[in-house]
Design a protein around this motif. Structure first.
Motif, PDB file in Angstrom:
ATOM      1  N   PRO A   4      15.271  12.812  11.905  1.00 42.55           N
ATOM      2  CA  PRO A   4      14.446  11.834  12.636  1.00 42.55           C
ATOM      3  C   PRO A   4      12.943  12.072  12.476  1.00 42.55           C
ATOM      4  O   PRO A   4      12.169  11.122  12.366  1.00 42.55           O
ATOM      5  CB  PRO A   4      14.880  12.006  14.092  1.00 42.55           C
ATOM      6  CG  PRO A   4      16.240  12.597  14.018  1.00 42.55           C
ATOM      7  CD  PRO A   4      16.236  13.451  12.794  1.00 42.55           C
ATOM      8  N   VAL A   5      12.538  13.335  12.432  1.00 41.85           N
ATOM      9  CA  VAL A   5      11.114  13.646  12.248  1.00 41.85           C
ATOM     10  C   VAL A   5      10.651  13.188  10.871  1.00 41.85           C
ATOM     11  O   VAL A   5       9.572  12.588  10.728  1.00 41.85           O
ATOM     12  CB  VAL A   5      10.847  15.157  12.463  1.00 41.85           C
ATOM     13  CG1 VAL A   5       9.451  15.538  12.012  1.00 41.85           C
ATOM     14  CG2 VAL A   5      11.083  15.542  13.908  1.00 41.85           C
ATOM     15  N   ILE A   6      11.448  13.442   9.859  1.00 40.07           N
ATOM     16  CA  ILE A   6      11.093  13.013   8.507  1.00 40.07           C
ATOM     17  C   ILE A   6      11.047  11.487   8.425  1.00 40.07           C
ATOM     18  O   ILE A   6      10.149  10.912   7.798  1.00 40.07           O
ATOM     19  CB  ILE A   6      12.076  13.602   7.463  1.00 40.07           C
ATOM     20  CG1 ILE A   6      11.869  15.108   7.349  1.00 40.07           C
ATOM     21  CG2 ILE A   6      11.922  12.933   6.111  1.00 40.07           C
ATOM     22  CD1 ILE A   6      12.888  15.816   6.484  1.00 40.07           C
ATOM     23  N   ALA A   7      11.989  10.815   9.080  1.00 37.94           N
ATOM     24  CA  ALA A   7      12.021   9.348   9.058  1.00 37.94           C
ATOM     25  C   ALA A   7      10.776   8.766   9.729  1.00 37.94           C
ATOM     26  O   ALA A   7      10.114   7.882   9.175  1.00 37.94           O
ATOM     27  CB  ALA A   7      13.284   8.847   9.762  1.00 37.94           C
ATOM     28  N   ILE A   8      10.448   9.268  10.895  1.00 42.75           N
ATOM     29  CA  ILE A   8       9.270   8.771  11.617  1.00 42.75           C
ATOM     30  C   ILE A   8       7.994   9.099  10.849  1.00 42.75           C
ATOM     31  O   ILE A   8       7.089   8.268  10.744  1.00 42.75           O
ATOM     32  CB  ILE A   8       9.234   9.339  13.050  1.00 42.75           C
ATOM     33  CG1 ILE A   8      10.389   8.725  13.849  1.00 42.75           C
ATOM     34  CG2 ILE A   8       7.909   9.067  13.731  1.00 42.75           C
ATOM     35  CD1 ILE A   8      10.654   9.397  15.183  1.00 42.75           C
ATOM     36  N   THR A   9       7.942  10.288  10.280  1.00 42.24           N
ATOM     37  CA  THR A   9       6.782  10.673   9.473  1.00 42.24           C
ATOM     38  C   THR A   9       6.637   9.744   8.268  1.00 42.24           C
ATOM     39  O   THR A   9       5.532   9.318   7.935  1.00 42.24           O
ATOM     40  CB  THR A   9       6.907  12.141   9.016  1.00 42.24           C
ATOM     41  OG1 THR A   9       7.011  12.978  10.167  1.00 42.24           O
ATOM     42  CG2 THR A   9       5.709  12.564   8.184  1.00 42.24           C
ATOM     43  N   GLY A  10       7.738   9.428   7.610  1.00 40.82           N
ATOM     44  CA  GLY A  10       7.703   8.521   6.460  1.00 40.82           C
ATOM     45  C   GLY A  10       7.172   7.149   6.836  1.00 40.82           C
ATOM     46  O   GLY A  10       6.361   6.564   6.117  1.00 40.82           O
ATOM     47  N   THR A  32      -0.204  -1.016  -5.740  1.00 40.26           N
ATOM     48  CA  THR A  32      -0.130   0.442  -5.662  1.00 40.26           C
ATOM     49  C   THR A  32       0.127   0.894  -4.229  1.00 40.26           C
ATOM     50  O   THR A  32       1.004   1.730  -3.974  1.00 40.26           O
ATOM     51  CB  THR A  32      -1.436   1.070  -6.185  1.00 40.26           C
ATOM     52  OG1 THR A  32      -1.622   0.676  -7.540  1.00 40.26           O
ATOM     53  CG2 THR A  32      -1.400   2.578  -6.086  1.00 40.26           C
ATOM     54  N   ALA A  33      -0.623   0.340  -3.291  1.00 40.53           N
ATOM     55  CA  ALA A  33      -0.466   0.703  -1.882  1.00 40.53           C
ATOM     56  C   ALA A  33       0.934   0.353  -1.388  1.00 40.53           C
ATOM     57  O   ALA A  33       1.548   1.131  -0.642  1.00 40.53           O
ATOM     58  CB  ALA A  33      -1.530  -0.002  -1.041  1.00 40.53           C
ATOM     59  N   PHE A  65       0.027   4.506   7.104  1.00 39.80           N
ATOM     60  CA  PHE A  65      -1.332   5.043   7.144  1.00 39.80           C
ATOM     61  C   PHE A  65      -1.971   5.011   5.760  1.00 39.80           C
ATOM     62  O   PHE A  65      -3.102   4.540   5.595  1.00 39.80           O
ATOM     63  CB  PHE A  65      -1.316   6.472   7.698  1.00 39.80           C
ATOM     64  CG  PHE A  65      -2.652   7.151   7.660  1.00 39.80           C
ATOM     65  CD1 PHE A  65      -3.635   6.829   8.591  1.00 39.80           C
ATOM     66  CD2 PHE A  65      -2.931   8.103   6.692  1.00 39.80           C
ATOM     67  CE1 PHE A  65      -4.869   7.450   8.559  1.00 39.80           C
ATOM     68  CE2 PHE A  65      -4.167   8.730   6.647  1.00 39.80           C
ATOM     69  CZ  PHE A  65      -5.144   8.401   7.587  1.00 39.80           C
ATOM     70  N   ILE A  66      -1.247   5.492   4.761  1.00 37.19           N
ATOM     71  CA  ILE A  66      -1.788   5.511   3.399  1.00 37.19           C
ATOM     72  C   ILE A  66      -1.992   4.089   2.893  1.00 37.19           C
ATOM     73  O   ILE A  66      -3.005   3.794   2.248  1.00 37.19           O
ATOM     74  CB  ILE A  66      -0.878   6.334   2.458  1.00 37.19           C
ATOM     75  CG1 ILE A  66      -0.948   7.810   2.861  1.00 37.19           C
ATOM     76  CG2 ILE A  66      -1.267   6.150   1.001  1.00 37.19           C
ATOM     77  CD1 ILE A  66       0.034   8.699   2.150  1.00 37.19           C
ATOM     78  N   ILE A  68      -5.794  -0.066   1.271  1.00 38.85           N
ATOM     79  CA  ILE A  68      -6.226  -1.456   1.450  1.00 38.85           C
ATOM     80  C   ILE A  68      -7.630  -1.489   2.040  1.00 38.85           C
ATOM     81  O   ILE A  68      -8.480  -2.283   1.617  1.00 38.85           O
ATOM     82  CB  ILE A  68      -5.233  -2.239   2.345  1.00 38.85           C
ATOM     83  CG1 ILE A  68      -3.861  -2.335   1.680  1.00 38.85           C
ATOM     84  CG2 ILE A  68      -5.773  -3.631   2.685  1.00 38.85           C
ATOM     85  CD1 ILE A  68      -3.826  -3.030   0.343  1.00 38.85           C
ATOM     86  N   GLY A  69      -7.899  -0.614   2.991  1.00 42.32           N
ATOM     87  CA  GLY A  69      -9.212  -0.563   3.625  1.00 42.32           C
ATOM     88  C   GLY A  69     -10.318  -0.099   2.698  1.00 42.32           C
ATOM     89  O   GLY A  69     -11.492  -0.391   2.924  1.00 42.32           O
ATOM     90  N   SER A  70      -9.955   0.630   1.642  1.00 40.34           N
ATOM     91  CA  SER A  70     -10.967   1.157   0.725  1.00 40.34           C
ATOM     92  C   SER A  70     -11.268   0.204  -0.439  1.00 40.34           C
ATOM     93  O   SER A  70     -12.078   0.535  -1.303  1.00 40.34           O
ATOM     94  CB  SER A  70     -10.518   2.510   0.173  1.00 40.34           C
ATOM     95  OG  SER A  70      -9.444   2.341  -0.730  1.00 40.34           O
TER      96      SER A  70
END
Length: 166
Positions: A58-64, A94-95, A70-71, A76-78
């Protein structure tokens, strides 16, 4: 020598990104179905206190989910506002692929752990990740929204079968 590459149109961009999205999504779906049919006695078990993966998956799933988003937002913001539409679309692609990979990886990991433990909890987590990945499918509206296309760029992007130019 003459350049024979096919010009990129908004339609071909959406189709290509959709094809990549489906390909990335197909791996976990096919592997999950294959492993589910291979397991003899799958069961749902949250009580095995020795199964460290009940905490890790679950931690890996939420982190993913969060890291991929976020990335995606950072890339997109850059994107500089003065970049031409074709380059913006390339960065969007790419994003998007990075975001899809951050969902696919934990889903595949959960499916492999399901196969090893026969605990359906991992397959359920993988199914949620696959469903969330499905919801991330690229559409014309999503591209317009995320890239904040306005004016001339939006007009260019709405001409679905017109080449974007070099």
């Amino acid at each position: 020598m003459k350049n024979t590459t096919t010009p990129i149109t908004p339609n071909s961009f959406i189709k290509t990104l959709s094809f990549l999205h489906m390909g990335i999504m197909a791996g976990p779906v096919i592997l999950g179905i294959f492993f589910y049919t291979q397991v003899q006695n799958p069961g749902l078990d949250f009580s095995d206190s020795e199964d460290v993966f009940l905490a890790i998956i679950p931690v890996i799933a939420i982190t993913g989910i969060f890291l991929g988003s976020f990335i995606f937002r950072k890339i997109i913001g850059s994107i500089p506002k003065d970049l031409d539409l074709r380059q913006k679309l390339a960065r969007f692609q790419t994003a998007s692929i990075i975001k899809y990979a951050f969902l696919e990886g934990p889903a595949l990991f959960a499916i492999v752990i399901f196969h090893n433990t026969q605990n359906l909890a991992y397959l359920i987590i993988a199914s949620f990740l696959i469903f969330y990945l499905f919801l991330q499918r690229p559409t014309k509206d999503k591209v317009e929204h995320h890239l904040d296309l306005r004016g001339e760029e939006k007009s260019k992007f709405n001409r679905y079968d017109q080449p974007l130019g070099e």
